[in-house]
Design a protein around this motif. Structure first.
Motif, PDB file in Angstrom:
ATOM      1  N   THR A   1       0.836  -1.198   0.000  1.00 39.57           N
ATOM      2  CA  THR A   1       0.000   0.000   0.000  1.00 39.57           C
ATOM      3  C   THR A   1       0.871   1.248   0.000  1.00 39.57           C
ATOM      4  O   THR A   1       0.641   2.189  -0.774  1.00 39.57           O
ATOM      5  CB  THR A   1      -0.945   0.009   1.219  1.00 39.57           C
TER       6      THR A   1
ATOM      7  N   LYS B   1       2.560   1.538  -3.411  1.00 38.08           N
ATOM      8  CA  LYS B   1       1.580   1.970  -4.419  1.00 38.08           C
ATOM      9  C   LYS B   1       1.325   3.468  -4.304  1.00 38.08           C
ATOM     10  O   LYS B   1       1.266   4.184  -5.314  1.00 38.08           O
ATOM     11  CB  LYS B   1       0.274   1.194  -4.234  1.00 38.08           C
ATOM     12  N   GLU B   2       1.185   3.964  -3.080  1.00 39.39           N
ATOM     13  CA  GLU B   2       0.968   5.405  -2.877  1.00 39.39           C
ATOM     14  C   GLU B   2       2.151   6.219  -3.389  1.00 39.39           C
ATOM     15  O   GLU B   2       1.974   7.270  -4.009  1.00 39.39           O
ATOM     16  CB  GLU B   2       0.735   5.698  -1.399  1.00 39.39           C
ATOM     17  N   GLN B   3       3.371   5.736  -3.147  1.00 37.00           N
ATOM     18  CA  GLN B   3       4.562   6.443  -3.611  1.00 37.00           C
ATOM     19  C   GLN B   3       4.645   6.452  -5.133  1.00 37.00           C
ATOM     20  O   GLN B   3       4.979   7.472  -5.738  1.00 37.00           O
ATOM     21  CB  GLN B   3       5.828   5.823  -3.022  1.00 37.00           C
ATOM     22  N   VAL B   4       4.343   5.329  -5.751  1.00 34.53           N
ATOM     23  CA  VAL B   4       4.423   5.220  -7.207  1.00 34.53           C
ATOM     24  C   VAL B   4       3.363   6.088  -7.874  1.00 34.53           C
ATOM     25  O   VAL B   4       3.622   6.733  -8.894  1.00 34.53           O
ATOM     26  CB  VAL B   4       4.270   3.745  -7.647  1.00 34.53           C
ATOM     27  N   GLU B   5       2.188   6.121  -7.287  1.00 36.67           N
ATOM     28  CA  GLU B   5       1.080   6.844  -7.906  1.00 36.67           C
ATOM     29  C   GLU B   5       1.028   8.318  -7.542  1.00 36.67           C
ATOM     30  O   GLU B   5       0.289   9.079  -8.158  1.00 36.67           O
ATOM     31  CB  GLU B   5      -0.243   6.173  -7.531  1.00 36.67           C
ATOM     32  N   ALA B   6       1.804   8.735  -6.552  1.00 35.31           N
ATOM     33  CA  ALA B   6       1.775  10.141  -6.122  1.00 35.31           C
ATOM     34  C   ALA B   6       2.364  11.026  -7.220  1.00 35.31           C
ATOM     35  O   ALA B   6       3.458  10.767  -7.712  1.00 35.31           O
ATOM     36  CB  ALA B   6       2.560  10.317  -4.830  1.00 35.31           C
ATOM     37  N   PRO B   7       1.640  12.062  -7.603  1.00 35.62           N
ATOM     38  CA  PRO B   7       2.175  12.950  -8.635  1.00 35.62           C
ATOM     39  C   PRO B   7       3.330  13.785  -8.068  1.00 35.62           C
ATOM     40  O   PRO B   7       3.373  14.088  -6.873  1.00 35.62           O
ATOM     41  CB  PRO B   7       0.984  13.843  -8.992  1.00 35.62           C
TER      42      PRO B   7
END
Length: 122
Positions: free
Chosen positions: A62, A65-71
């Motif tokens: 989780t 995923k947040e790090q990868v998806e963070a703009p």
């Protein structure tokens, strides 16, 4: 520990409550880990940081995923673009043969490290 965390097939739904309060649909997945990573997971669970290995991996993935998806922020995007341009410039120079012969990067970095350390102690 043998480095294995057993699970069923990815399409099966877990019958137990979702680890870490995750509210999405849950599937099971079997993975194999090197012994040292398996021991790390077990120690993390035994320390009480995680309810079980499932909660450990849900938390880890989780966060990832947040790090990868963070703009990226505008400043981060600008810095990244500048770094990419600098790298491309250096690659282009190397492709044209515009390189410094005999440059010892290890010595250069060691000298820079000594300079920075001297500044901190001054």
């Amino acid at each position: 520990m043998n480095g294995h965390f057993a699970g069923a097939h990815p399409q099966q739904t877990l019958d137990k409550p979702a680890p870490g309060g995750y509210t999405g649909g849950m599937s099971s997945l079997a993975i194999q880990l090197p012994d040292d990573l398996s021991q790390f997971v077990a120690a993390s669970v035994q320390s009480g940081d995680y309810q079980d290995a499932d909660a450990f991996f849900v938390s880890l993935l989780t966060t990832f995923k947040e790090q990868v998806e963070a703009p990226l922020s505008e400043a981060e995007s600008t810095k990244l673009a500048a770094l990419r341009a600098d790298i491309q410039h250096a690659v282009d120079q190397a492709d044209r043969g515009e390189v410094v012969q005999g440059f010892d990067v290890t010595s250069f970095l060691a000298e820079r490290h000594r300079e920075r350390a001297a500044l901190k102690t001054a």
